[in-house]
Motif scaffolding. Structure first.
Motif, mmCIF file in Angstrom:
data_model
loop_
_atom_site.group_PDB
_atom_site.id
_atom_site.type_symbol
_atom_site.label_atom_id
_atom_site.label_comp_id
_atom_site.label_asym_id
_atom_site.label_seq_id
_atom_site.Cartn_x
_atom_site.Cartn_y
_atom_site.Cartn_z
ATOM 1 N N ASP A 414 -9.303 2.457 1.483
ATOM 2 C CA ASP A 414 -9.744 1.249 0.657
ATOM 3 C C ASP A 414 -8.046 0.694 0.515
ATOM 4 N N HIS A 477 -9.496 3.312 -9.151
ATOM 5 C CA HIS A 477 -10.673 4.283 -9.146
ATOM 6 C C HIS A 477 -10.472 5.369 -8.243
ATOM 7 N N SER A 511 -7.006 4.923 -6.416
ATOM 8 C CA SER A 511 -6.384 3.626 -5.974
ATOM 9 C C SER A 511 -5.328 3.251 -7.050
ATOM 10 N N GLU A 513 -4.298 -0.579 -7.630
ATOM 11 C CA GLU A 513 -4.321 -1.830 -7.168
ATOM 12 C C GLU A 513 -4.257 -2.967 -8.338
ATOM 13 N N GLU A 527 -3.189 -2.960 -3.118
ATOM 14 C CA GLU A 527 -3.865 -1.812 -2.942
ATOM 15 C C GLU A 527 -3.231 -0.518 -2.321
HETATM 16 ZN ZN ZN Z 1 -10.267 -0.195 -4.494
#
Ligand code: ZN
Ligand code: ZN
Length: 602
Positions: A414, A477, A511, A513, A527
């Motif tokens: 991600d 997250h 993460s 971000e 991120e």
């Molecule tokens: Zn993310």
């Protein structure tokens, strides 16, 4: 075409109202939820969408005889206003995700003696308590045994039931038997004889199985019941083939029909003790548990265990990041070349090209969520999605924000990057640099093991707050291991209450971000994924720090170097040296040239 779709919503609502009348129900509450409390819902449970026409992922619909309202948070205000127009459904604004404004409305608006219906099969046990509490004082009865959609939704989809497959060694580094032993040890600690699970990522992790019943998350529809010596997986008929059933049986795991989960709970012997997680099972399922069985409420042991990746998993994730980084080099070099050639590129092309680049990497399964590619004003909407009907052409001057990720057998990625189109303005560079400073500041944190993750959010925000600006979403997250791109229990989110389960522990992947959004103008978000690794230990205990997992250049053309401190500039140069060292062996030609260009020291 448009008129048919619009007129069908009032029609569906009037059918719902007839069903409500027939059952003596005053109001009906339809959340965006399924029996597994998943983020992405199979078609069968997209009833809120079907009834309202609102296509966003989160929204709570309430219908009475003379009112219909959809509660949505600020991410969706623009979208809901457009999609609800002419439907007879009012948009009700809530301030943030998880807001309970609709509960307050119910408590205030429903007269004493009225009945509210909500399908208990899709309501988390914990949420059902909040709902009951909100209604109790106003004398409203709650009915949770009705699925009114079933009465009125003629072409409702059936259960998904795609083939289930094993996540095998070396990627699955802990055997199914060992994971079951770990869960049983946690059960013994609280003297539980049984443990029921409904959350699909918990089940996929525990049994080393994966599927494709849900978009973007490699999970399959199931409930599971784990006993001292037995374990049963309740899955869609036909989704487990004979060979897999045999391998499961060798580990003491029986396969049963998905629909039989409630019956298995009903049959639990009197005097037994059942471990359950009220945030991760539904009221509807737990209502099947006989009164003589005692419930023990705690977080699923698997939720905590899967969040802490072991050394072998971390090693696989590093490979996933190299593969993903290589794919991104190919994508970004294509993008720069296409722009230089004056090609007409839209936001939709971005999604197509980035997914194609990832698909050329070994072990790629699917994107880990729907790509967000937003140019200028579209980038200012954190959850924007380009559609064939509405998307921007990338031309002129500005910032292009791309948030995307992949599911590989060796890990889930991600990443968000922002690249300039033309020459970025001084204001755009300033915003980009503030976000970069926040990202670096959190990356460089050292903190006691067990620190509540929401507390760390302020570190990323501090340089942004200092400039008198802010952003309206959490900073980080948890991320699964070839599992959901959003997983708990940790969450670097300022609005999340820092309860005991949010503790930062070694091996967690989260993460980082931060962002900054100028509505109508442009958006910035940067991120990276971070791994919690041991830092130091002292008489004050164990300390953790972050290892940056994500490998992809951060576009220095958008950086205002005058705003960076010396240590921040050093971090950026060190990061780019590492990105180049790790990715260069995996790319050639134009992609390699792009990598070298974009990792030059500043
Ligand atoms: Zn993310
Ligand atoms: Zn992202």
């Amino acid at each position: 075409m448009t008129t048919t779709i619009l007129s069908s919503i009032p029609e569906r609502l009037s059918r719902l109202r007839l069903a409500m009348q027939a059952h003596g129900v005053t109001a009906c509450f339809i959340p965006s939820a399924d029996p597994h409390l998943s983020e992405y819902l199979p078609a069968r449970w997209q009833g809120r969408r079907w009834l309202s026409g609102f296509t966003g992922s989160v929204g709570n619909l309430i219908v009475t005889a003379d009112f219909a309202g959809l509660w949505v948070d600020s991410r969706y205000w623009e979208q809901a206003a457009v999609e609800l127009a002419g439907s007879g459904i009012a948009m009700m604004k809530t301030n943030s995700a998880g807001s309970v404004a609709h509960l307050d409305w119910l408590a205030e608006s429903l007269p004493a003696g009225s009945t509210l219906a909500v399908d208990g099969a899709v309501l988390a046990l914990e949420s059902s308590r909040a709902l009951r509490d909100a209604l109790a004082a106003s004398g409203v009865t709650l009915r949770t045994d009705l699925d009114l959609l079933d009465d009125i939704w003629a072409d409702r989809a059936g259960l998904p039931g795609a083939a289930i497959y094993e996540h095998l060694a070396p990627y699955a580094s802990v055997s199914r038997a060992d994971k079951l032993a770990l869960v049983r040890a946690a059960m013994r600690k609280v003297s539980a004889d049984w443990h029921v699970l409904s959350t699909l990522d918990d089940i996929a992790w525990l049994f080393n199985l994966r599927g494709s019943d849900v978009n973007y998350n490699p999970v399959f529809l199931a409930h599971a019941l784990v006993g001292d010596a037995s374990a049963t997986l309740f899955v869609a008929p036909g989704s487990v083939d004979a060979a897999l059933a045999e391998r499961l049986a060798a580990d003491g795991v029986q396969v049963a029909d998905y629909a039989a989960a409630a019956d298995a709970l009903i049959a639990l012997p009197a005097g037994g003790r059942l471990l359950l997680d009220p945030r991760r099972v539904t009221l509807g399922l737990i209502e099947a548990v006989p009164g003589q069985v005692e419930s023990i409420e705690a977080i699923n042991p698997s939720t905590l265990a899967k969040s802490q990746k072991n050394a072998a998993e971390a090693a696989h994730i590093r490979v996933a990041m190299e593969q993903d980084g290589a794919a991104l080099c190919e994508f970004f070099s294509w993008l720069e070349q296409a722009q230089a050639d004056g090609q007409r590129i839209t936001e939709l092309d971005i999604d197509e090209q980035i997914t194609a680049a990832r698909a050329r990497q070994p072990g790629f399964k699917c994107p880990s969520f729907a790509t967000i590619a937003g140019f200028n004003a579209n980038g200012a909407m954190p959850h924007y999605h380009a559609t064939p009907e509405s998307h921007a052409v990338i031309e002129g001057q500005g910032l292009l924000l791309i948030d995307s990720g992949g599911q590989y057998l060796c890990g889930t990625t991600d990443i968000t990057r922002v690249v300039p189109v033309g020459e970025p303005s001084a204001e755009q560079k300033r915003d980009f640099t503030l976000v970069l400073k926040g990202m670096i500041q959190l990356t460089q944190a050292q903190y006691p093991s067990g620190t509540r993750s929401p507390m760390l959010d302020a570190l990323a925000r501090a340089p942004i707050w200092e400039a008198g600006v802010d952003y309206g979403h959490g900073t980080g997250h948890g991320v699964g291991y070839f599992l959901n791109v959003h997983e708990g229990p940790q969450s670097i989110a300022i609005l999340r209450s820092p309860d005991e389960h949010t503790a930062m522990l070694a091996g967690m992947v989260t993460s980082n971000e931060p962002g900054l959004y100028r509505p109508g103008k442009w958006g910035v978000r940067i991120e990276n994924l971070l791994l919690n690794v041991p830092a130091a230990s002292s008489e004050f205990g164990e300390f953790l720090k972050f290892e940056t997992l994500t490998l992809c250049p951060i576009d220095t053309r958008c950086v205002d170097l005058a705003l960076l401190r010396e240590d921040e500039r050093a971090w950026l140069n060190d990061y780019h040296a590492e990105v180049r060292r790790r990715l260069a062996p995996r790319v050639q030609g134009e992609a390699l040239a792009w990598l070298n260009r974009r990792t030059e020291a500043v």
